[in-house]
Design a protein around this motif. Structure first.
Motif, PDB file in Angstrom:
ATOM      1  N   GLU A  15      -7.343 -67.427 -35.591  1.00 58.49           N
ATOM      2  CA  GLU A  15      -8.738 -67.603 -35.198  1.00 58.49           C
ATOM      3  C   GLU A  15      -9.656 -66.700 -36.020  1.00 58.49           C
ATOM      4  N   ILE A  16      -9.203 -65.478 -36.303  1.00 56.75           N
ATOM      5  CA  ILE A  16     -10.003 -64.562 -37.123  1.00 56.75           C
ATOM      6  C   ILE A  16     -10.176 -65.127 -38.525  1.00 56.75           C
ATOM      7  N   ASP A  17      -9.119 -65.762 -39.054  1.00 56.19           N
ATOM      8  CA  ASP A  17      -9.124 -66.525 -40.306  1.00 56.19           C
ATOM      9  C   ASP A  17      -9.116 -65.655 -41.568  1.00 56.19           C
ATOM     10  N   ARG A  18      -9.876 -64.575 -41.604  1.00 61.61           N
ATOM     11  CA  ARG A  18      -9.875 -63.660 -42.741  1.00 61.61           C
ATOM     12  C   ARG A  18      -9.806 -62.240 -42.188  1.00 61.61           C
ATOM     13  N   ALA A  19      -8.837 -61.463 -42.655  1.00 60.35           N
ATOM     14  CA  ALA A  19      -8.578 -60.171 -42.024  1.00 60.35           C
ATOM     15  C   ALA A  19      -8.629 -59.030 -43.022  1.00 60.35           C
ATOM     16  N   LEU A  20      -9.545 -58.091 -42.795  1.00 62.58           N
ATOM     17  CA  LEU A  20      -9.564 -56.830 -43.519  1.00 62.58           C
ATOM     18  C   LEU A  20      -9.002 -55.769 -42.579  1.00 62.58           C
ATOM     19  N   ILE A  21      -7.840 -55.222 -42.947  1.00 66.93           N
ATOM     20  CA  ILE A  21      -7.111 -54.331 -42.047  1.00 66.93           C
ATOM     21  C   ILE A  21      -7.327 -52.874 -42.430  1.00 66.93           C
ATOM     22  N   ALA A  22      -7.735 -52.069 -41.456  1.00 63.73           N
ATOM     23  CA  ALA A  22      -7.777 -50.621 -41.635  1.00 63.73           C
ATOM     24  C   ALA A  22      -6.327 -50.140 -41.560  1.00 63.73           C
ATOM     25  N   TYR A  23      -5.752 -49.884 -42.718  1.00 57.94           N
ATOM     26  CA  TYR A  23      -4.300 -49.740 -42.865  1.00 57.94           C
ATOM     27  C   TYR A  23      -3.937 -48.306 -43.228  1.00 57.94           C
ATOM     28  N   SER A  24      -3.364 -47.593 -42.259  1.00 56.52           N
ATOM     29  CA  SER A  24      -2.977 -46.201 -42.493  1.00 56.52           C
ATOM     30  C   SER A  24      -1.566 -46.067 -43.056  1.00 56.52           C
ATOM     31  N   GLY A  25      -0.755 -47.108 -42.874  1.00 58.59           N
ATOM     32  CA  GLY A  25       0.650 -47.027 -43.249  1.00 58.59           C
ATOM     33  C   GLY A  25       1.544 -46.674 -42.082  1.00 58.59           C
ATOM     34  N   GLY A  26       0.936 -46.388 -40.910  1.00 59.09           N
ATOM     35  CA  GLY A  26       1.726 -46.187 -39.698  1.00 59.09           C
ATOM     36  C   GLY A  26       2.311 -47.507 -39.230  1.00 59.09           C
TER      37      GLY A  26
END
Length: 272
Positions: A15-26
């Motif tokens: 549903e979000i379709d396009r995702a920019l992820i705040a990615y820490s590596g955890g």
């Protein structure tokens, strides 16, 4: 039950379709990145914020994990250390950290046509004192894991089921969490804490914290590992190494490692 949550999570990502992820590596944000890439392919991107509170070793792990998943990975710099509201280390320090993160990521998302920044907050995080969650919400971020009720334990279970080799990776919050509220945070202090934890990891101790208390390093290990640590580690050499890093004194917390231990002072203040 867990399979149902997984399907709900995938539906949400579609549903979000396009995702920019705040990615820490955890493991939390990495699971989100993995599933976002599986569902959305090139319409998902993972971005890691670089600052003195992130160990270079953790950044390298994040890069490796992203490459393993296949997701596009980028790194940007954040500047929370320039904000005295952050460096003075008030009880809501995390609010100012996440404000800086999302104030940096949101314009990127808007410019590229992403409807949201999404993060790795899980359902258990909502039960803890996490002022950073409020900062993210104020800036329109979404937390898919929390939205479908996935807990920290379920994050590990799903990661293992999906074949992610880091499913049992210890939690590694930012280095600023090693300081008691009110102790000023500086780049030098972050570095000595980080170097101390890396040193202990290289000795084979993975699930640990080195807390800062002024000029004193307080080592926290799982309670069941304390005896083995004392018996096997060359303690005078360890003290000398920590002093080279900048500490004057080195102690071992006999209670052992417990996540969120520094928040006890908040509970005490509430009760008094």
């Amino acid at each position: 039950m867990l399979d149902r949550k997984l399907q709900e999570l995938k539906r949400l990502l579609r549903e979000i379709d396009r995702a920019l992820i705040a990615y820490s590596g955890g493991i939390d944000s990495t699971l989100v990145a993995k599933l976002a890439y599986d569902v959305l392919g090139d319409r998902a991107v993972a971005i890691t914020a670089i600052s003195p509170s992130l160990l270079p070793e953790d950044l390298e792990e994040a890069k490796i994990q992203a490459a393993t998943i296949g997701i596009t990975h980028e790194a940007i710099e954040t500047h929370e250390m320039e904000n005295s509201n952050y460096t003075s280390n008030p009880v809501n320090r995390c609010y100012f950290c996440k404000s800086e993160l999302h104030d940096t990521l949101k314009p990127i998302a808007i410019a590229r046509g992403y409807p949201y920044v999404i993060d790795g907050v899980n359902a258990d995080d909502l039960q803890d004192y996490r002022p950073g969650i409020q900062a993210a919400k104020e800036r329109g971020a979404r937390s898919p894991l929390a939205e479908v009720g996935i807990t920290k334990l379920e994050v590990r279970e799903l990661s293992k089921t999906l074949g992610l080799s880091w499913w049992d990776k210890p939690s590694q919050p930012c280095l600023s969490s090693r300081f008691p509220y009110g102790e000023e945070i500086t780049v030098e202090k972050l570095q000595r804490v980080g170097r101390s934890e890396v040193y202990l990891r290289k000795l084979g101790w993975q699930n640990l914290r080195v807390r800062s208390a002024g000029n004193t390093a307080k080592i926290e290990l799982p309670p069941e590992q304390i005896k083995a640590f004392i018996a096997s580690v060359d303690l005078p050499s360890l003290v000398a190494i920590f002093q080279e890093f900048g500490f004057l004194y080195v102690t071992l917390d006999l209670e052992g490692y417990q996540s969120g231990k520094l928040n006890r002072v908040l509970e005490q203040q509430t009760q008094s």
